[in-house]
Design an enzyme around this catalytic site. Structure first.
Site, short mmCIF file in Angstrom:
data_model
loop_
_atom_site.label_atom_id
_atom_site.label_comp_id
_atom_site.label_asym_id
_atom_site.label_seq_id
_atom_site.Cartn_x
_atom_site.Cartn_y
_atom_site.Cartn_z
N PHE A 195 0.86 -1.18 0.00
CA PHE A 195 0.00 0.00 0.00
C PHE A 195 0.90 1.23 0.00
O PHE A 195 1.72 1.41 0.91
CB PHE A 195 -0.89 -0.01 1.25
CG PHE A 195 -1.94 1.07 1.26
CD1 PHE A 195 -2.89 1.15 0.26
CD2 PHE A 195 -1.98 2.00 2.28
CE1 PHE A 195 -3.86 2.14 0.26
CE2 PHE A 195 -2.96 2.99 2.30
CZ PHE A 195 -3.90 3.06 1.29
N GLY A 196 0.77 2.05 -1.02
CA GLY A 196 1.64 3.22 -1.17
C GLY A 196 0.89 4.50 -0.89
O GLY A 196 0.20 5.04 -1.75
N THR A 252 2.53 6.95 1.68
CA THR A 252 3.56 7.94 2.03
C THR A 252 4.31 8.40 0.78
O THR A 252 4.65 7.60 -0.08
CB THR A 252 4.54 7.33 3.03
OG1 THR A 252 3.78 6.82 4.13
CG2 THR A 252 5.53 8.35 3.53
N GLU A 253 4.59 9.71 0.76
CA GLU A 253 5.39 10.29 -0.33
C GLU A 253 6.51 11.11 0.29
O GLU A 253 6.47 11.42 1.48
CB GLU A 253 4.50 11.21 -1.19
CG GLU A 253 3.36 10.45 -1.85
CD GLU A 253 2.60 11.31 -2.85
OE1 GLU A 253 2.96 12.49 -3.05
OE2 GLU A 253 1.64 10.76 -3.43
N PRO A 254 7.49 11.51 -0.52
CA PRO A 254 8.58 12.30 0.03
C PRO A 254 8.08 13.53 0.81
O PRO A 254 8.62 13.88 1.85
CB PRO A 254 9.39 12.71 -1.20
CG PRO A 254 9.13 11.61 -2.19
CD PRO A 254 7.72 11.15 -1.94
N GLY A 310 4.00 12.70 4.57
CA GLY A 310 4.20 11.63 5.57
C GLY A 310 3.04 11.63 6.54
O GLY A 310 1.97 11.09 6.24
N SER A 311 3.24 12.28 7.69
CA SER A 311 2.13 12.40 8.65
C SER A 311 0.93 13.08 7.99
O SER A 311 -0.22 12.73 8.25
CB SER A 311 2.58 13.22 9.87
OG SER A 311 3.65 12.59 10.51
N ILE A 365 7.90 2.12 1.03
CA ILE A 365 6.77 1.21 0.87
C ILE A 365 7.19 -0.24 1.12
O ILE A 365 8.10 -0.77 0.48
CB ILE A 365 6.13 1.38 -0.54
CG1 ILE A 365 5.79 2.86 -0.77
CG2 ILE A 365 4.88 0.50 -0.66
CD1 ILE A 365 4.93 3.53 0.29
N GLU A 391 2.69 3.73 10.44
CA GLU A 391 1.22 3.77 10.61
C GLU A 391 0.82 4.93 11.52
O GLU A 391 -0.13 4.83 12.29
CB GLU A 391 0.69 2.47 11.22
CG GLU A 391 0.96 1.27 10.39
CD GLU A 391 -0.22 0.79 9.57
OE1 GLU A 391 -1.33 1.27 9.80
OE2 GLU A 391 0.00 -0.05 8.70
C1 LIG Z 1 10.40 0.87 7.53
C2 LIG Z 1 9.20 1.68 7.12
C3 LIG Z 1 8.14 1.07 6.46
C4 LIG Z 1 7.05 1.82 6.02
N1 LIG Z 1 6.06 1.21 5.28
C5 LIG Z 1 5.11 1.98 4.70
C6 LIG Z 1 4.16 1.42 3.77
O1 LIG Z 1 4.16 0.21 3.51
N2 LIG Z 1 3.28 2.26 3.17
C7 LIG Z 1 3.24 3.60 3.41
O2 LIG Z 1 2.43 4.31 2.81
N3 LIG Z 1 4.11 4.17 4.30
C8 LIG Z 1 5.05 3.39 4.93
N4 LIG Z 1 5.94 3.96 5.80
C9 LIG Z 1 5.87 5.41 6.05
C10 LIG Z 1 5.44 5.78 7.48
O3 LIG Z 1 4.08 5.54 7.66
C11 LIG Z 1 5.85 7.24 7.68
O4 LIG Z 1 7.26 7.26 7.82
C12 LIG Z 1 5.17 7.89 8.86
O5 LIG Z 1 3.81 8.05 8.63
C13 LIG Z 1 5.78 9.26 9.20
O6 LIG Z 1 5.92 10.07 8.09
P1 LIG Z 1 7.34 10.77 7.80
O7 LIG Z 1 8.37 9.72 7.90
O8 LIG Z 1 7.24 11.53 6.53
O9 LIG Z 1 7.55 11.76 9.01
P2 LIG Z 1 7.00 13.28 9.15
O10 LIG Z 1 5.56 13.31 8.89
O11 LIG Z 1 7.88 14.18 8.35
O12 LIG Z 1 7.24 13.53 10.69
C14 LIG Z 1 8.47 13.99 11.23
C15 LIG Z 1 8.20 14.34 12.69
O13 LIG Z 1 7.29 15.45 12.78
C16 LIG Z 1 6.21 15.07 13.61
N5 LIG Z 1 4.99 15.75 13.13
C17 LIG Z 1 4.51 15.82 11.87
N6 LIG Z 1 3.36 16.49 11.85
C18 LIG Z 1 3.08 16.83 13.12
C19 LIG Z 1 2.02 17.54 13.76
N7 LIG Z 1 0.97 18.02 13.06
N8 LIG Z 1 2.07 17.73 15.10
C20 LIG Z 1 3.12 17.24 15.80
N9 LIG Z 1 4.15 16.56 15.27
C21 LIG Z 1 4.13 16.37 13.95
C22 LIG Z 1 6.10 13.58 13.49
O14 LIG Z 1 5.37 13.02 14.57
C23 LIG Z 1 7.56 13.19 13.48
O15 LIG Z 1 8.07 13.15 14.78
C24 LIG Z 1 7.01 3.21 6.29
C25 LIG Z 1 8.06 3.81 6.98
C26 LIG Z 1 9.16 3.09 7.37
C27 LIG Z 1 10.30 3.81 8.05
#
Ligand SMILES: Cc1cc2nc3c(=O)[nH]c(=O)nc-3n(C[C@H](O)[C@H](O)[C@H](O)COP(=O)(O)OP(=O)(O)OC[C@H]3O[C@@H](n4cnc5c(N)ncnc54)[C@H](O)[C@@H]3O)c2cc1C
Length: 377
Positions: free
Chosen positions: A123-124, A126-128, A131-132, A157, A361
């Site tokens: 499931f894709g 997340t993008e560069p 994220g959150s 992903i 997640e």
């Molecule tokens: C090994 C691995 C497997 C993964 N597998 C999948 C997958 O299969 N499919 C998929 O779609 N994704 C996947 N992910 C992505 C994962 O879900 C994201 O990394 C995660 O949601 C966080 O996004 P980000 O890394 O961009 O961090 P960011 O969103 O950039 O967050 C950076 C920091 O800022 C904080 N932050 C951001 N916004 C706020 C806010 N509004 N208030 C307070 N704090 C905030 C966050 O909590 C975090 O501490 C995977 C990631 C990893 C590392």
């Protein structure tokens, strides 16, 4: 009120525990060290019916409830997180979107090969730059002559790039502010998958960057109604949180079990370190918190099985067990002293594998945001 698991749940726990101890434990360290995807184990898990647990039997799954699934994920993580996330991401992120939102034709096409574990799905979301803030997706899909033409990129992903990966379901903008989910089969021209990403933990699991350059897929690969993608992925994440929360309990339990055994065996000052109260208290705290975390996870899973709202409980379980596993891995490694810092010691792998449970997640902060929203704040 009855808090007992059913005999079927207990049997399932024994079966998965035996598999994890007999088949996974002997190779976990090597797979981690070599960053090698566990193909053989996935095949065996498929034979055991553990790759499509909650998918109904008519589509090739095992037709179990969510509590059973949580128990299985917990037991696998107790021994190895890479194997557990391979199962959990395939089931909850890769397969369930097609089961929940696919039409009959899509279900018949994809589910049997996925539920059996013969092929994997991803499931894709997340993008560069999304994220959150997953709704900030920039990947676009344009409808041209009966095909969706996809351009964009996805990040981190799971299960997208193995030799047996069949497809990825991606979120894409199909109009201004309109997000839809589209199935992109592996091998479609223009769909490029990066080499495996190098990671702190989950080293035997498959994590990739994906890029889409004029990737054309048939119009019928749209999953559910156009524009429903945002609502769909929120539903997927709610359920996925139960998986990751089960991983938190499993990892904490695995760390506890290693520390418990080591504390009874390691002697200092003329006696096993388990006889020192400081070590006993650390183990007592872990055991107590694990019990609390497990109850949160099973309750969220049970609510889902009852068809009742469970999003708040799933977020609470994910948050609590993410932080619980952090404390437990740290305390367990501390009990191992310097030996725990060595690569050959399983606790060092559990320690590295733990951190992502507070990020994937939805980060801890995102869980708190979800919980606060449910509290009416
Ligand atoms: C090994 C691995 C497997 C993964 N597998 C999948 C997958 O299969 N499919 C998929 O779609 N994704 C996947 N992910 C992505 C994962 O879900 C994201 O990394 C995660 O949601 C966080 O996004 P980000 O890394 O961009 O961090 P960011 O969103 O950039 O967050 C950076 C920091 O800022 C904080 N932050 C951001 N916004 C706020 C806010 N509004 N208030 C307070 N704090 C905030 C966050 O909590 C975090 O501490 C995977 C990631 C990893 C590392």
């Amino acid at each position: 009120m009855n808090l007992d698991l059913t005999p079927e749940h207990e049997l399932l726990r024994r079966t998965v525990r035996a598999f994890a101890e007999e088949r996974v434990a002997p190779v976990a360290e090597e797979l981690d060290r070599d960053h090698r995807f566990p193909y053989d184990l996935v095949a065996e898990l498929g034979e055991l019916g553990l790759m499509g647990m909650t998918i109904p039997e008519e589509y090739g799954g095992a037709g179990t409830d969510t509590v059973s699934y949580a128990i299985a994920v917990e037991e696998l993580t107790r021994i190895d997180s890479s194997v557990a996330i391979t199962v959990a991401a395939h089931h909850s992120l890769g397969t369930l979107p097609i089961f929940y939102f696919g039409n009959e034709e899509q279900k018949r096409e994809w589910l049997p090969q996925l539920a059996s574990g013969e092929r994997l799905a991803a499931f894709g979301l997340t993008e560069p730059d999304a994220g959150s803030d997953a709704g900030a997706t920039r990947t676009r899909a344009e409808l041209r002559d009966g095909e969706w033409v996809v351009n964009g990129a996805k990040m981190f992903i799971t299960n997208a790039g193995t030799d047996i990966s069949a497809c990825v379901t991606i979120t894409a903008l199909t109009g201004d502010g309109e997000i839809s989910n589209i199935i992109v089969p592996n091998g479609t021209p223009g769909y490029e998958i990066s080499p495996p990403m190098e990671k702190l933990g989950w080293r035997a699991s498959d994590t990739r960057e994906l890029s889409f350059k004029d990737v054309a897929v048939p119009e019928r690969n749209l999953l559910g109604p156009r524009g429903e993608g945002f609502r769909q992925f929120l539903t997927i994440l709610d359920g996925g949180r139960i998986s990751v929360a089960a991983m938190g309990v499993g990892l904490a339990q695995g760390a506890y079990d290693l520390a418990y055994a080591y504390a009874r065996e390691r002697r200092q000052f003329g006696k096993p370190i388990a006889q020192f109260q400081a070590v006993q208290f650390a183990l007592a705290d872990m055991a107590t918190e694990i019990e609390a975390g497990r109850n949160l996870v099973y309750r969220a899973a049970w609510l889902k099985d009852q068809g009742r709202p469970f999003a708040l409980e799933a977020a609470m379980a994910k948050l609590y067990t993410g932080e619980l596993s952090h404390r437990a891995a740290n305390a367990a490694l501390q009990i191992h002293g310097g030996y725990g810092f060595m690569d050959e010691s399983p606790i060092s792998r559990l320690y590295r594998d733990q951190k992502i449970l507070e990020i994937g997640e939805g980060t801890n902060e995102v869980q708190r945001m979800v919980i606060a929203r449910h509290l009416g704040l």
